[in-house]
Scaffold this motif. Sequence first.
Motif, short mmCIF file in Angstrom:
data_model
loop_
_atom_site.label_atom_id
_atom_site.label_comp_id
_atom_site.label_asym_id
_atom_site.label_seq_id
_atom_site.Cartn_x
_atom_site.Cartn_y
_atom_site.Cartn_z
N ASP A 6 14.01 -56.57 -49.11
CA ASP A 6 14.83 -57.43 -48.28
C ASP A 6 15.78 -56.63 -47.41
OD1 ASP A 6 16.27 -56.80 -50.73
OD2 ASP A 6 17.79 -58.19 -50.05
N GLY A 7 16.28 -57.27 -46.37
CA GLY A 7 17.24 -56.61 -45.52
C GLY A 7 17.36 -57.28 -44.17
N GLN A 8 18.24 -56.73 -43.34
CA GLN A 8 18.41 -57.22 -41.99
C GLN A 8 17.29 -56.68 -41.12
OE1 GLN A 8 22.53 -56.27 -41.04
NE2 GLN A 8 22.93 -58.46 -41.25
N TYR A 75 21.47 -64.97 -40.30
CA TYR A 75 21.94 -63.67 -40.78
C TYR A 75 21.00 -62.53 -40.38
CZ TYR A 75 24.98 -66.53 -43.67
OH TYR A 75 25.92 -67.43 -44.10
N TYR A 77 18.06 -61.94 -41.51
CA TYR A 77 17.72 -61.40 -42.82
C TYR A 77 16.38 -61.95 -43.31
CZ TYR A 77 19.06 -59.45 -47.38
OH TYR A 77 19.14 -58.71 -48.52
N TYR A 79 13.57 -61.79 -46.84
CA TYR A 79 13.33 -61.43 -48.24
C TYR A 79 11.83 -61.53 -48.48
CZ TYR A 79 13.23 -61.99 -53.31
OH TYR A 79 12.95 -61.85 -54.64
#
Length: 122
Positions: A6-8, A75, A77, A79
């Motif tokens: 996960d992350g931006q 966001y 983002y 996952y």
Amino acid sequence: MHITLDGQVTRNHRVLYHERSLAGLLHLAAAVLQMSTIGEPYIVRYLGRTKEEAGLSGVLFIAESSIVAHSYPEYNYIYLDLFSCKDILPDAVTYLRKHLGLTKSVKHILPDRGKTHLEVEH
């Protein structure tokens, strides 16, 4: 094996907003992981109670188990949940991380699936 990633997202932002792009990411993940797909991805747009909760969720069933994605566009983002009874190659995970340009990436590796079996009484 179970890995979460996960992350931006800094590249290929369309996966956060567009159903077809997220479906493409799930197919790409299956190909990179050398997994066999079963059918097409199932994508749901969640409107949420607030704008921050809204996003896309998708699943692609593979012969080895499943690949699940959840996006949070507000966001920037994403996952990814990679779940398989087959080994997941580290290079494949690195490729997916780079493909999305993830700025933060957390991987959790849990015990292998299908390596041990429960004894069942008949």
